[in-house]
Design a protein around this motif. Structure first.
Motif, PDB file in Angstrom:
ATOM      1  N   ILE A  88      36.824  49.995  46.176  1.00 11.67           N
ATOM      2  CA  ILE A  88      37.955  48.725  45.620  1.00 11.67           C
ATOM      3  C   ILE A  88      37.181  47.645  44.682  1.00 11.67           C
ATOM      4  O   ILE A  88      36.210  47.175  46.108  1.00 11.67           O
ATOM      5  CB  ILE A  88      39.272  48.561  46.538  1.00 11.67           C
ATOM      6  CG1 ILE A  88      40.452  50.093  46.429  1.00 11.67           C
ATOM      7  CG2 ILE A  88      40.345  47.839  45.040  1.00 11.67           C
ATOM      8  CD1 ILE A  88      41.295  49.466  47.857  1.00 11.67           C
ATOM      9  N   LEU A  89      37.323  47.349  43.608  1.00  6.81           N
ATOM     10  CA  LEU A  89      36.609  46.011  43.513  1.00  6.81           C
ATOM     11  C   LEU A  89      37.636  45.102  42.927  1.00  6.81           C
ATOM     12  O   LEU A  89      38.916  45.535  42.219  1.00  6.81           O
ATOM     13  CB  LEU A  89      35.903  46.403  41.727  1.00  6.81           C
ATOM     14  CG  LEU A  89      36.054  45.693  41.177  1.00  6.81           C
ATOM     15  CD1 LEU A  89      34.526  44.785  41.837  1.00  6.81           C
ATOM     16  CD2 LEU A  89      34.728  45.668  40.041  1.00  6.81           C
ATOM     17  N   ILE A  90      37.424  43.811  43.505  1.00  3.69           N
ATOM     18  CA  ILE A  90      38.801  43.077  43.619  1.00  3.69           C
ATOM     19  C   ILE A  90      37.724  41.778  43.111  1.00  3.69           C
ATOM     20  O   ILE A  90      36.726  41.595  43.446  1.00  3.69           O
ATOM     21  CB  ILE A  90      39.391  42.397  45.077  1.00  3.69           C
ATOM     22  CG1 ILE A  90      40.077  43.759  45.412  1.00  3.69           C
ATOM     23  CG2 ILE A  90      39.743  41.308  44.665  1.00  3.69           C
ATOM     24  CD1 ILE A  90      40.120  43.545  46.752  1.00  3.69           C
ATOM     25  N   GLY A  91      37.980  40.427  41.483  1.00  6.64           N
ATOM     26  CA  GLY A  91      37.885  40.253  41.595  1.00  6.64           C
ATOM     27  C   GLY A  91      38.387  39.571  40.280  1.00  6.64           C
ATOM     28  O   GLY A  91      39.113  40.155  39.697  1.00  6.64           O
ATOM     29  N   GLY A  92      37.314  38.895  39.789  1.00  2.00           N
ATOM     30  CA  GLY A  92      37.662  38.166  38.118  1.00  2.00           C
ATOM     31  C   GLY A  92      36.486  37.291  37.379  1.00  2.00           C
ATOM     32  O   GLY A  92      35.639  36.627  38.259  1.00  2.00           O
ATOM     33  N   PRO A  93      36.771  36.741  36.863  1.00  2.00           N
ATOM     34  CA  PRO A  93      35.366  36.568  35.035  1.00  2.00           C
ATOM     35  C   PRO A  93      36.120  34.955  35.465  1.00  2.00           C
ATOM     36  O   PRO A  93      36.931  34.495  35.665  1.00  2.00           O
ATOM     37  CB  PRO A  93      35.665  36.714  33.736  1.00  2.00           C
ATOM     38  CG  PRO A  93      36.923  37.568  33.663  1.00  2.00           C
ATOM     39  CD  PRO A  93      37.462  37.808  35.485  1.00  2.00           C
ATOM     40  N   PRO A  94      35.269  34.126  35.520  1.00  2.00           N
ATOM     41  CA  PRO A  94      35.891  32.907  35.600  1.00  2.00           C
ATOM     42  C   PRO A  94      36.140  32.402  34.825  1.00  2.00           C
ATOM     43  O   PRO A  94      36.435  32.729  33.483  1.00  2.00           O
ATOM     44  CB  PRO A  94      34.185  31.988  35.028  1.00  2.00           C
ATOM     45  CG  PRO A  94      32.493  33.020  35.119  1.00  2.00           C
ATOM     46  CD  PRO A  94      33.655  34.226  35.624  1.00  2.00           C
ATOM     47  N   LEU A 133      30.245  50.591  39.848  1.00  2.00           N
ATOM     48  CA  LEU A 133      30.189  51.479  41.444  1.00  2.00           C
ATOM     49  C   LEU A 133      31.249  52.103  41.409  1.00  2.00           C
ATOM     50  O   LEU A 133      31.843  52.866  42.525  1.00  2.00           O
ATOM     51  CB  LEU A 133      31.422  50.012  41.753  1.00  2.00           C
ATOM     52  CG  LEU A 133      31.804  49.685  43.398  1.00  2.00           C
ATOM     53  CD1 LEU A 133      30.227  49.626  44.368  1.00  2.00           C
ATOM     54  CD2 LEU A 133      32.218  48.823  43.321  1.00  2.00           C
ATOM     55  N   ASN A 134      31.888  52.666  39.937  1.00  2.00           N
ATOM     56  CA  ASN A 134      32.529  53.728  39.920  1.00  2.00           C
ATOM     57  C   ASN A 134      34.042  53.645  41.145  1.00  2.00           C
ATOM     58  O   ASN A 134      34.225  54.587  41.870  1.00  2.00           O
ATOM     59  CB  ASN A 134      31.995  54.720  39.690  1.00  2.00           C
ATOM     60  CG  ASN A 134      32.968  56.480  39.419  1.00  2.00           C
ATOM     61  OD1 ASN A 134      34.059  56.078  38.437  1.00  2.00           O
ATOM     62  ND2 ASN A 134      33.275  57.022  40.080  1.00  2.00           N
ATOM     63  N   PRO A 135      34.793  52.372  40.910  1.00  2.00           N
ATOM     64  CA  PRO A 135      35.578  52.959  42.773  1.00  2.00           C
ATOM     65  C   PRO A 135      36.357  53.408  42.501  1.00  2.00           C
ATOM     66  O   PRO A 135      37.047  53.608  41.133  1.00  2.00           O
ATOM     67  CB  PRO A 135      35.943  51.136  42.343  1.00  2.00           C
ATOM     68  CG  PRO A 135      35.569  50.949  40.923  1.00  2.00           C
ATOM     69  CD  PRO A 135      34.607  51.509  40.778  1.00  2.00           C
ATOM     70  N   ALA A 136      37.613  53.747  43.267  1.00  2.00           N
ATOM     71  CA  ALA A 136      39.422  54.517  43.159  1.00  2.00           C
ATOM     72  C   ALA A 136      40.129  53.386  41.847  1.00  2.00           C
ATOM     73  O   ALA A 136      40.563  53.756  41.746  1.00  2.00           O
ATOM     74  CB  ALA A 136      39.146  54.894  44.504  1.00  2.00           C
ATOM     75  N   ALA A 137      40.007  52.226  42.045  1.00  2.00           N
ATOM     76  CA  ALA A 137      40.296  51.156  42.168  1.00  2.00           C
ATOM     77  C   ALA A 137      40.015  49.954  41.858  1.00  2.00           C
ATOM     78  O   ALA A 137      39.501  49.799  42.681  1.00  2.00           O
ATOM     79  CB  ALA A 137      42.038  51.048  42.974  1.00  2.00           C
ATOM     80  N   PHE A 138      40.809  49.161  40.498  1.00  2.00           N
ATOM     81  CA  PHE A 138      40.089  47.627  40.999  1.00  2.00           C
ATOM     82  C   PHE A 138      41.508  46.707  40.289  1.00  2.00           C
ATOM     83  O   PHE A 138      42.551  46.600  40.612  1.00  2.00           O
ATOM     84  CB  PHE A 138      39.498  47.164  39.543  1.00  2.00           C
ATOM     85  CG  PHE A 138      39.841  47.960  38.469  1.00  2.00           C
ATOM     86  CD1 PHE A 138      40.943  46.214  37.572  1.00  2.00           C
ATOM     87  CD2 PHE A 138      39.747  48.738  37.677  1.00  2.00           C
ATOM     88  CE1 PHE A 138      40.966  46.909  36.277  1.00  2.00           C
ATOM     89  CE2 PHE A 138      40.162  49.165  36.448  1.00  2.00           C
ATOM     90  CZ  PHE A 138      40.643  48.231  35.849  1.00  2.00           C
ATOM     91  N   VAL A 139      41.206  45.977  40.936  1.00  2.00           N
ATOM     92  CA  VAL A 139      42.365  44.275  41.061  1.00  2.00           C
ATOM     93  C   VAL A 139      41.495  43.589  40.276  1.00  2.00           C
ATOM     94  O   VAL A 139      40.532  42.954  40.962  1.00  2.00           O
ATOM     95  CB  VAL A 139      42.175  43.781  42.251  1.00  2.00           C
ATOM     96  CG1 VAL A 139      43.715  42.758  41.576  1.00  2.00           C
ATOM     97  CG2 VAL A 139      43.385  45.074  42.920  1.00  2.00           C
ATOM     98  N   MET A 140      42.391  42.873  39.032  1.00  2.00           N
ATOM     99  CA  MET A 140      40.808  41.604  38.030  1.00  2.00           C
ATOM    100  C   MET A 140      42.159  40.787  38.100  1.00  2.00           C
ATOM    101  O   MET A 140      43.612  40.568  37.709  1.00  2.00           O
ATOM    102  CB  MET A 140      40.866  42.072  37.327  1.00  2.00           C
ATOM    103  CG  MET A 140      39.692  41.040  37.166  1.00  2.00           C
ATOM    104  SD  MET A 140      39.344  41.566  34.359  1.00  2.00           S
ATOM    105  CE  MET A 140      40.749  40.451  33.978  1.00  2.00           C
TER     106      MET A 140
END
Length: 501
Positions: A88-94, A133-140
């Motif tokens: 899972i990818l978690i994050g966000g741009p500045p 990364l091709n994650p199963a899910a992400f949170v932005m």
């Protein structure tokens, strides 16, 4: 892995990563350190394997600056292979280019051209990592101002962000976008589940956080995992935490402190004299309140003045002990507190000008009587600061007290500049919030230590996503990813509160 560009924030994250290596059984040396019994140990020498793992996980890196091929791409590729796609990818741009305050500052810059501000397009680095990364899910996550930000006065950045996150671009992996706001369930009644931009706003106060913090949070589920999950299941999984909490429930019970004095020799006696004089002065002031409220204000201010004069022992600038309000909900209490703590880390006051202490006292008493923080126009002329723009309307909230009876206003990184926007609700303490108090409003567990100097600590707290909200999002996403597709509509995520994450 985690990526952070700021040096002090990276130190904080690396230490927290180190502690996670022990699966919740935090080393005794850590508690000796944050309880003030010993200096910080040399973790790398005492626990070389765990420290090495933390350094491998927590990176100090500014995305978009270093060539990704040097280190980042290899690490992303390794994670993708090792996880078999279960990542899972978690994050966000500045957010500086998107926040309302940032946009206001930009407009004031001579020759500023939005199209030339690369911060508007740093989200594309997030997209690049998503593709790699091709994650199963992400949170932005990002500030609410992202919804209305544009670079040419017409095209909204957020519309392009959503298109890119969905994969509506050449070579883009397809993702199903999910809005976590419970209100988005109403869309099903309209015969659609494609979220609107406003559906991505998550209100932290709806999820047990004692703070009115509204942020854009977009969850994406890879298309191959979302295709057999019914719309109704997605909607039903988006439920509220159903816990409303207040400033008073997390701040009351903490050790009482006094502020320092910034423009004269600081001592408890000097502080007592200034505050005692300020309280007597405020109690005699005429406000623009109606007669009934004026009488109530005078009586309340006079009572606090009497109580202050009667104090035998003044609090210090650093308090010993822990404490939390008796009426704090049990699950929030267990999330925040730690029985191994004897004192609260990062709980020391900043210094204030003596003239501001009278304004802090006035604001706190006014809020108790009127039920809101005073605006600039509510301050008697005798308390007006010597600012040319004080009556212009630009500084209406220059002094803002946090009401004990409800959630706080948004804790932002501006708290590192001064404490005027974050005045403590207790009139007897006449001060702004400490780092630890701001951290409690953000729902950081008490055992979470912030590294760096106090200004850097405030910035870290203000820039963060509330951990309790993050935990709920994790639970909701986990429920989606592990749901039995035949019974998904009957599955609801439950918040599992843990202070070791």
């Amino acid at each position: 892995m985690s990526i952070e560009k700021d040096a002090s924030a990276h130190e904080t994250l690396r230490l927290r990563s180190f502690l996670r290596q022990f699966d919740g059984d935090i080393p005794v040396g850590y508690y000796d350190y944050i309880n003030g019994k010993a200096p910080e140990p040399d973790w790398a020498t005492l626990y070389p394997d765990e420290w090495e793992a933390a350094e491998e996980e927590a990176w100090q890196l500014e995305l978009g600056k270093e060539e990704p091929a040097l280190r980042l791409d290899a690490r992303l590729d390794a994670i993708r292979v090792e996880s078999g796609g279960d990542v899972i990818l978690i994050g966000g741009p500045p957010c500086q280019a998107y926040s309302l305050a940032g946009r206001s500052r930009n407009l004031g810059k001579e020759g500023y051209v939005a199209l030339e501000d690369n911060r508007h397009f740093l989200y594309q680095e997030y997209i690049r990592i998503l593709d790699r990364l091709n994650p199963a899910a992400f949170v932005m996550e990002n500030v609410k101002g992202m919804l209305s930000s544009s670079v040419d006065g017409e095209s909204r950045i957020f519309d392009q962000v959503l298109r890119d996150l969905r994969g509506d671009r050449e070579g883009g992996r397809r993702y199903r976008l999910i809005a976590l706001d419970p209100r988005s369930r109403q869309q099903l009644d309209l015969g659609r589940f494609e979220p609107r931009a406003s559906d991505f706003i998550v209100r932290a106060e709806d999820f047990g956080v004692p703070q009115a913090r509204h942020r854009v949070i977009v969850v994406g589920l890879r298309a191959d995992l979302a295709e057999d999950l019914p719309d109704r299941a997605l909607a039903d999984l988006m439920i509220r935490h159903n816990l409303r909490t207040t400033v008073g429930q997390v701040l009351a019970g903490m050790p009482h402190l006094r502020s320092g004095l910034s423009q004269e020799a600081d001592s408890a006696d000097a502080w007592r004299g200034i505050v005692q004089t300020a309280m007597a002065f405020v109690a005699d002031l005429e406000t623009d309140l109606d007669d009934e409220r004026q009488a109530a204000f005078t009586a309340r201010a006079s009572e606090y003045h009497r109580r202050f004069v009667a104090l035998n022992d003044l609090p210090g600038r650093e308090g010993f002990g822990v404490g939390i309000a008796d009426d704090c909900p049990d699950d929030l209490r267990s999330w925040l507190t730690d029985e191994q703590l004897e004192t609260l880390p990062n709980h020391a006051t900043r210094s204030h000008m003596g003239s501001d202490l009278a304004r802090y006292f006035f604001a706190a008493v006014f809020a108790e009587v009127v039920g809101r923080s005073p605006k600039a126009a509510d301050f008697p002329e005798e308390l007006a600061p010597a600012h040319e723009n004080w009556n212009s309307g630009k500084f209406a909230d220059r002094f803002r007290v946090q009401l004990a009876s409800g959630p706080s206003t948004t804790v932002t990184s501006h708290i590192s500049k001064d404490g005027h926007y974050f005045i403590h609700p207790d009139p007897l303490q006449c001060r702004s919030l400490t780092v630890r108090e701001a951290a409690r409003l953000q729902t950081f567990p008490d055992n979470y230590l912030f590294k760096g100097n106090r200004t850097q600590q405030y910035t870290q707290v203000g820039n963060a996503v509330p951990p309790l909200l993050a935990r709920w999002i994790g639970e909701a996403l986990y429920a989606i990813l592990t749901a039995d597709r035949d019974e998904a509509a009957d599955t609801h995520p439950q918040a599992v509160l843990s202070r070791t994450g």
